[in-house]
Structure formats: structure tokens, C-alpha cells
Design an enzyme around this catalytic site. Structure first.
Site, PDB file in Angstrom:
ATOM      1  N   PHE A 248      27.580  33.482  47.739  1.00 20.52           N
ATOM      2  CA  PHE A 248      29.021  33.299  47.968  1.00 20.52           C
ATOM      3  C   PHE A 248      29.367  31.873  48.373  1.00 20.52           C
ATOM      4  O   PHE A 248      30.411  31.633  48.962  1.00 20.52           O
ATOM      5  CB  PHE A 248      29.538  34.321  48.999  1.00 20.52           C
ATOM      6  N   ILE A 474      22.967  34.874  40.949  1.00 20.04           N
ATOM      7  CA  ILE A 474      23.053  35.155  42.386  1.00 20.04           C
ATOM      8  C   ILE A 474      23.628  36.548  42.622  1.00 20.04           C
ATOM      9  O   ILE A 474      24.191  36.835  43.672  1.00 20.04           O
ATOM     10  CB  ILE A 474      23.874  34.073  43.113  1.00 20.04           C
ATOM     11  N   THR A 476      25.410  37.881  39.882  1.00 21.90           N
ATOM     12  CA  THR A 476      26.566  37.851  38.992  1.00 21.90           C
ATOM     13  C   THR A 476      26.334  38.582  37.674  1.00 21.90           C
ATOM     14  O   THR A 476      27.275  39.005  37.027  1.00 21.90           O
ATOM     15  CB  THR A 476      26.887  36.397  38.637  1.00 21.90           C
ATOM     16  N   ARG A 593      37.998  35.654  27.662  1.00 25.61           N
ATOM     17  CA  ARG A 593      37.213  36.741  27.067  1.00 25.61           C
ATOM     18  C   ARG A 593      36.253  37.302  28.121  1.00 25.61           C
ATOM     19  O   ARG A 593      35.614  36.556  28.854  1.00 25.61           O
ATOM     20  CB  ARG A 593      36.410  36.227  25.878  1.00 25.61           C
ATOM     21  N   ILE A 594      36.195  38.612  28.203  1.00 22.14           N
ATOM     22  CA  ILE A 594      35.288  39.263  29.143  1.00 22.14           C
ATOM     23  C   ILE A 594      33.967  39.497  28.420  1.00 22.14           C
ATOM     24  O   ILE A 594      33.916  40.184  27.399  1.00 22.14           O
ATOM     25  CB  ILE A 594      35.903  40.582  29.656  1.00 22.14           C
ATOM     26  N   ASN A 596      31.025  40.873  29.448  1.00 22.34           N
ATOM     27  CA  ASN A 596      30.353  42.153  29.660  1.00 22.34           C
ATOM     28  C   ASN A 596      31.187  42.924  30.674  1.00 22.34           C
ATOM     29  O   ASN A 596      31.249  42.543  31.840  1.00 22.34           O
ATOM     30  CB  ASN A 596      28.933  41.902  30.193  1.00 22.34           C
ATOM     31  N   THR A 599      29.380  43.930  34.160  1.00 27.66           N
ATOM     32  CA  THR A 599      29.089  42.894  35.154  1.00 27.66           C
ATOM     33  C   THR A 599      30.378  42.181  35.585  1.00 27.66           C
ATOM     34  O   THR A 599      30.506  41.764  36.733  1.00 27.66           O
ATOM     35  CB  THR A 599      28.065  41.880  34.615  1.00 27.66           C
ATOM     36  N   GLN A 603      31.745  41.851  39.397  1.00 33.55           N
ATOM     37  CA  GLN A 603      32.122  40.587  40.030  1.00 33.55           C
ATOM     38  C   GLN A 603      33.501  40.686  40.682  1.00 33.55           C
ATOM     39  O   GLN A 603      33.709  40.237  41.800  1.00 33.55           O
ATOM     40  CB  GLN A 603      32.197  39.477  38.976  1.00 33.55           C
ATOM     41  N   GLU A 670      35.417  33.925  41.392  1.00 34.89           N
ATOM     42  CA  GLU A 670      36.190  33.654  42.602  1.00 34.89           C
ATOM     43  C   GLU A 670      37.612  34.198  42.588  1.00 34.89           C
ATOM     44  O   GLU A 670      38.157  34.534  43.643  1.00 34.89           O
ATOM     45  CB  GLU A 670      36.164  32.142  42.878  1.00 34.89           C
TER      46      GLU A 670
HETATM   47 MO1  MOS Z   1      30.898  29.007  45.150  1.00 30.98          MO
HETATM   48  S1  MOS Z   1      32.094  29.272  46.724  1.00 30.98           S
HETATM   49  O1  MOS Z   1      31.575  28.887  43.702  1.00 30.98           O
HETATM   50  O2  MOS Z   1      29.555  28.194  45.515  1.00 30.98           O
END
Ligand code: MOS
Length: 718
Positions: A248, A474, A476, A593-594, A596, A599, A603, A670
């Protein structure tokens, strides 16, 4: 279309899921190495001052202790470019919890015990450290720039004149607290300084000297920092980080424990040195989202068209790195207005530096702006969706550049329809027993910055295509999505493609940050696939390989790229306890465009969960006398648990953005968090008539607001 051609955009389970659920995916600390040593850092107990002496005799005398590292015996390194990493250099302390020593022993228990015996004496200023937040402090200074790119002071037109003469006007003071990222996997690392390489060192001068298994958002950051500090070539530092248990933002840049652990390894060649920070150590020295104080004033004409947007930000900054979030960013780009003013002020304190935390800036700034928009809608008696639609900007208000694509209106109207947004003319009229019910909406945006090109390599081996690049997953879904993108571009089924990421033994790639991974890395993968086919055809020989880099459309600098969304919340507020329960959250997004749906949903739901958590619970209390975080663990800092998260759903527009490169995808890491606190706060207003302008919305804040606004609805209704 063939099956392969529809691969992109298809629902796919994570390819790393079986390893993760069976516990076989190796996280940094879990790498098994022979005869490892364990490092425990010693943190400063003052926030500023000089170290007058370190007595490590007792610690060194403990059987099993291999090393006590202090500024007196630490290797002399080149000055790092990140000032926090200048650690164990000088007998001084710059913030509470800075690493002042470290103990390395043959067991974790021994290291921890010996660390408790290290005695550090300080000469601290008798007045105490300067850690108290005070917007009126004479040392508060205006900022010229924020993060090097955003204007610190920016004025267009006669803002004060518009505010004074407006048909409608609202003004509020907003506050957001310190937040800590709290990934489940702590910051952890294993460092191995290779013992004397013998003749190999002369024959292969570039051979690896230092191998690091680390938890990070991209191997390139620790590789660069460590190579620079130890005077090595980047190729002499190997970083291996295949799996990362959340970040994050906190693992975007290396923190001091990375330097200290590598220093210890340097002094103990041939032995692996392991470190895993404790939760309180993470609260002390791995960055955080800084608190903000904000003032937003809006002026509108009779039709609800904005005439002025005025956004002032005050934030404390560390003297070590003056980190400031671009909190007023949303006020530059979200709404059309003939006048606009943004200004930042900062107070320098003896605190550790903040860092990226999910949607840095947009999260705090959109809370203030989107709450103010709700206040304006209430002031005018206008539907909050309608008010936002009336202020949609044709082009980016700050730069005048056209949008690459902008589907905010669809997010608002489709989202409101799917969610069933219905607000009350008079707040406080819906109840179930002690619970007052309400709904709220807020918009969201997040810029799509390019972070420079990445490289991808595709190799055909053993009947499969291997895509390698330094990308990082991470949590994602990058392991999965990069393979999907390659499969489509190569026109083969996904099971013929394998990604290899999270290691420096792969072509350079940008870190997983700023919501840029999927489109940035993905573009390189598509380019590499096309180049591969051009060079090697559709029946490649074993070992055929090709590399290519990210390519964005010509003229991309002429457009403004952002991801957008709209958040909707339904809450219940207890008139007895002041507790806020979020019953439903819905988000509708413009993420290009999405790639997947599974996932992507994960997110976005994750971002919204974090937004809910920040809205209701998360707050780090910095002791104004000593500068440490008081509630520095998961008992004192509540992160939303399953019981707090009842019903979160997402949808999206799904329109590819032609300016995002070959994938047409916008970053969605984000934007999911951004509007959530404002949507929840606006729903609280709809439920109760209480306007809360400070996060988090704790029961105490609700009850205090009720107290200061006169009798609670309970008293009037019964
Ligand atoms: Mo992040 S807050 O895109 O490292």
C-alpha cells in the site's frame, strides 16, 4: 475471435493462488538458508538529540551474539540519496524510533534479549522535541512545490471576489489523521554478503556480491540504493522478491532496516542475516500517511455551477525528508470553475518522514472537496449527483489539455442507479430502532502518471513462452494479468505463457506504484510479443528471445490521463452509542479496459475496504510530548475486520482508453479508496443531519457533534 484473442479481459483466478493458499509461496523472511543469523534493531527513545554513548558490552557478552552494530563500528557507506537511509553514520537522532543500533545473533530470541541490554545515552534538548502539530506556529511556511511537480501555490482569477458575491457558498475546515499502511506481511529481508569470491572476483568482476530477499514494490529500488551505498555495480546486487504480502505504498522505497541489515551482512560475509520488523517497529520507521488540516470554500451560481474552488492545506513535515502529500490535487482537476486557488503550508517537525500511502493526496483532499460538494448540494437543495454533473470540465481545468477519456458522468449516474441512491430532503427521517439510516455519494479520481518505460523479455523454451521483467505483484494480480496480456498478444492460450517477475534477474521495470503497473508493464509485454512474432514467427525455435519496452502513443503529453469513479455508501448511525455501521458500499469506475474482472474487482474492493477502514477507525496518535505513535499495534490501531465489511460491490464502464498504450487500461490500484470517506460522511449527514469534517468518524465524534448541534433526533422524535 479465437479463444486466445479474448484472453485479455477474461476472468482468471490468480496463477499464484495455489502456492499462496498452501503456504508454499516463499515470502522474504521464509527463504531457507543455511545457518542464518537474526537481526533485531534498537530504536531511539528520544525524537531528537545527540547520542552521547552506547554501552553494548552486556549485549556482546550474551552467548550466541555475533555482532552489535552501532555508528561506531558500522561500515562507512556512500551518502544515500534517500536521507532516512543515512543511518548509523553519526551519533545523532532525527526522529523517535530511528535505528541507533542492531544486534545480530544465532537465534531471534537471543538477538531480541541482547538488544534489550544495549544502553544508549542521549543528550536531548531540555525543552523536548518539536513534535506538536500547530498550524499557527511561527515556523509554518508556504510551499512552492509539492512532490516536485504539483504547484504549492496556484491562483486563477478573483477567488475572493467570487466567494464574496456568490449566490451559494460553503466553507469548512477538515482534518485527516496519521494513517499507517499495516500490510499483513511485515517489512522483512534476508541479506547474504557472499564470502570471498576468490579467483572468480577477478575473472567475473560483475558477479554478485550481495543477495537480498526482500519485501518490496519493485526490486530496482533496493538494488539501486544498496549498490550506491556499498560502492557496487547494480549488477552486483541481486534482489529476489517474488511474493509480497501487501504494501500500500510503505514498501515502495527502502527503509533504514534495509541498510542496517545489509551492513550487518557486510560484516558477516557468508552468513545470511534475517530481519522482520515488529508491528511497533513498522509504526516507527517505515513511513505513514501524514495528517492534514484543510480548508475548502466553494462558491456557486444559481444553477449550481461553481464560481470558485478554494483549497488550503496544512501539513506537518519531517526535517529528514519534507514529504508532503499532494492533497489539493483533486481541486485542480475535478471540477470546472472560472476561479481557483490552491495553497499549501507546512510545519517542520522532529518526526520521521511520511511516504506514499494508497492514493497519496487524492485520499485526503477528495475527502474535503467531496464533503464540501455535498454541503453545497444541501445548501442549494440540489441532488448531489446533479450538482457534480453540472460541473463536469470539458478539459483538464489546470492544464487545459483534453482528457484522454473521462467517464465521471457515467460513473455517477450508472452508480446511482445500480446502488439505488436516495437521499432525504430532511436528514434524520429514516430509522430502524436506534439506528438512523442514510445514503451518500462522492466522486473519485487518480492521476495516471507515466513512470518511464519498462522492459519485457519473451523467451520460448520447453514449449512455453516465458515473459520476464522486474515487475512486482504486491497482491494486485500482476503474476496473472501479465501472463494474460502476453497470451493475447502472442495469440496462444494462457497455459502456454508463464510470467517471471520479482527479481533483478530480469529486464528493468518500474516499481508497482502510482497505479501504473498494468498499463506500463503491459505495454512492454505487448510490444515484446509483437516484436517476438515479427522476429521469430509463429513456430519459434527453442530459446528464441526478444526484448521490448513500454511505448505510449505519440502526443500523450498533450492529453490529461486520469482514472475516475463514484462511490456510494449506505450507513446506519446509532443514536445511543454514536457508532457508524456501513451497510453497503458501491463503486462504479472508469478504469479504462479491465484486464481481468476478478483481480480488478479484488483491487477495487480492497481499496474501498481500506477507505471504509480509514473513514471509521484508522488513526495513529502521535504523542505530542515524545513523538512516538502510542497505539502502534493492531490492537490499538483497528483495521477494518470482516465484521466491519458487510457488502461491498463494484462495477465499471470498461471503455478502453486509447492514450494508455497497448492495453487501453487505466491504473485501478488507488482510485478505489479515494471517495469512500466522503461518501460515508455524506451518508452520515443524510442519516443524522450531522456534518462530520474530521476522520475517522468515531462514536465520540458523532456524539460530540450531536451534543453541539442541540438535542439528538432521539430526543425530538420520541
Ligand atoms: Mo503506492 S501508494 O502507489 O506506492
Amino acid at each position: 475471435m479465437s479463444d486466445a484473442a479474448t484472453e485479455q479481459g477474461r476472468d482468471r483466478a490468480r496463477v499464484d493462488a495455489p502456492l499462496k493458499v498452501s503456504g508454499l509461496a516463499p515470502y522474504a523472511y521464509e527463504h531457507e538458508l543455511e545457518d542464518p543469523l537474526f537481526l533485531v534493531p534498537v530504536l531511539s527513545t528520544v525524537a531528537t538529540g545527540a547520542i552521547t554513548g552506547i554501552d553494548a558490552e552486556a549485549a556482546r557478552a550474551v552467548p550466541g551474539v555475533a555482532l552489535v552494530l552501532t555508528h561506531e563500528n558500522a561500515p562507512r557507506l556512500a551518502l544515500p540519496t534517500i536521507p532516512t537511509l543515512a543511518v548509523l553514520r553519526k551519533p545523532r537522532v532525527r526522529y523517535r524510533g530511528e535505528i541507533v543500533a542492531a544486534v545480530v545473533a544465532d537465534s531471534l530470541e537471543t538477538a531480541r534479549y541482547a538488544a534489550s541490554l544495549v544502553r544508549v545515552d542521549y543528550a536531548a534538548p531540555p525543552s523536548g522535541p518539536d513534535v506538536r502539530l500547530d498550524p499557527e506556529d511561527p515556523g509554518v511556511r508556504p510551499l512552492r512545490r509539492v512532490m516536485g511537480v504539483y504547484p504549492g501555490q496556484h491562483t486563477v482569477g478573483d477567488v475572493d471576489g467570487e466567494l464574496a458575491g456568490a449566490a451559494y457558498r460553503v466553507e469548512g475546515h477538515y482534518a485527516t489523521p496519521v494513517n499507517h499502511h499495516n500490510p499483513i506481511e511485515p517489512h522483512s529481508m534476508v541479506a547474504l554478503w557472499h564470502a570471498d569470491l576468490g579467483p572468480l572476483a577477478t575473472v567475473q568482476p560483475r558477479s554478485t556480491r550481495l543477495t537480498v530477499w526482500d519485501s518490496n514494490q519493485g526490486v530496482v529500488a533496493p538494488q539501486g540504493v544498496l549498490a550506491g551505498a556499498f560502492g557496487l555495480l547494480p549488477t552486483q546486487v541481486e534482489v529476489i522478491s517474488p511474493y509480497v504480502g501487501g504494501s500500500f505504498g510503505t514498501k515502495g522505497m527502502p527503509h533504514p532496516h534495509v541498510m542496517v541489515t545489509a551492513m550487518a551482512a557486510r560484516k558477516l560475509p557468508g552468513r545470511a542475516v534475517k530481519v522482520a520488523l515488529t508491528r511497533p517497529q513498522m509504526f516507527a520507521g517505515t513511513g505513514y500517511r501524514p495528517e492534514t488540516r484543510q480548508r475548502v470554500a466553494l462558491a456557486a451560481d444559481e444553477q449550481g455551477r461553481l464560481r470558485a474552488v478554494d483549497h488550503e492545506v496544512f501539513a506537518p513535515v519531517s526535517r529528514v525528508i519534507p514529504w508532503v502529500d499532494p492533497t489539493a490535487g483533486p481541486s485542480l482537476s475535478m471540477y470546472a470553475s472560472p476561479t481557483r486557488r490552491v495553497s499549501y503550508r507546512a510545519q517542520h517537525l522532529d518526526i520521521g518522514p511520511g511516504t506514499f500511502m494508497r492514493a497519496p493526496g487524492e485520499y485526503t483532499g477528495m475527502f474535503a472537496l467531496e464533503t464540501a460538494m455535498d454541503e453545497l448540494a444541501r445548501e442549494m437543495g440540489m441532488d448531489p449527483v446533479e450538482l457534480r454533473l453540472r460541473n463536469e470540465p470539458e478539459a483538464d481545468p489546470e492544464s487545459g489539455r483534453p482528457w484522454s477519456s473521462r467517464h465521471v458522468a457515467t460513473c455517477l449516474t450508472e452508480g446511482a442507479r445500480i446502488f439505488g441512491l436516495e437521499q432525504q430532503q430532511q436528514p434524520g427521517g429514516r430509522r430502524e430502532g436506534e439506528w438512523l439510516l442514510g445514503m451518500g455519494v462522492a466522486s473519485a479520481s487518480f492521476p495516471q502518471m507515466g513512470m518511464g518505460p519498462s522492459l519485457a523479455r519473451i523467451t520460448f523454451t520447453g514449449g512455453r513462452y516465458v515473459v520476464s521483467m522486474q515487475a512486482s505483484d504486491i497482491g494486485t494480480g500482476a503474476w496473472t494479468v501479465l501472463a494474460q496480456i502476453a497470451a493475447q498478444a502472442l495469440d496462444v492460450p494462457q497455459d502456454q505463457v508463464e510470467a517471471r517477475i520479482g527479481t533483478t534477474d530480469a529486464p528493468y521495470a518500474i516499481i508497482a506504484g502510482g497505479s501504473t503497473g498494468t498499463f506500463g508493464w503491459g505495454s512492454a509485454v505487448v510490444e515484446a510479443a509483437q516484436a517476438f512474432r515479427a522476429e521469430h514467427g509463429s513456430d519459434p525455435a527453442e530459446g528464441a528471445t526478444t526484448r521490448a519496452r513500454t511505448r505510449m502513443p505519440q502526443g500523450v503529453r498533450g492529453v490529461r490521463r486520469m482514472a475516475f469513479g463514484a462511490h456510494f455508501a449506505e450507513v446506519a448511525v446509532s443514536e445511543v452509542s454514536g457508532e457508524v455501521r456501513v451497510r453497503r458500499l458501491y463503486g462504479h469506475f472508469d478504469g479504462g479496459r479491465i484486464m481481468n474482472p476478478r483481480t480488478a474487482r479484488s483491487q477495487l474492493v480492497g481499496g474501498m475496504t481500506m477507505g471504509l477502514s480509514g473513514a471509521l477507525f484508522e488513526e495513529s496518535y502521535r504523542d505530542p510530548r515524545f513523538g512516538h505513535v502510542v497505539n502502534a499495534d493492531l490492537a490499538g490501531y483497528h483495521v477494518a475486520a470482516h465484521a466491519d465489511v458487510v457488502d461491498i460491490e463494484v462495477g465499471w464502464v470498461g471503455e478502453p482508453d486509447p492514450w494508455m498504450g497497448a492495453t487501453g487500461a487505466k491504473g485501478i490500484g488507488e482510485v478505489g479508496i479515494v471517495g469512500v470517506p466522503a461518501a460515508i460522511g455524506n451518508a452520515i449527514f443524510d442519516a443524522t443531519g450531522l456534518r462530520l469534517r474530521e476522520l475517522p468518524f468515531t462514536p465520540v465524534k458523532v456524539l460530540e457533534a450531536w451534543e453541539s448541534s442541540g438535542p439528538a433526533p432521539a430526543a425530538t422524535v420520541r
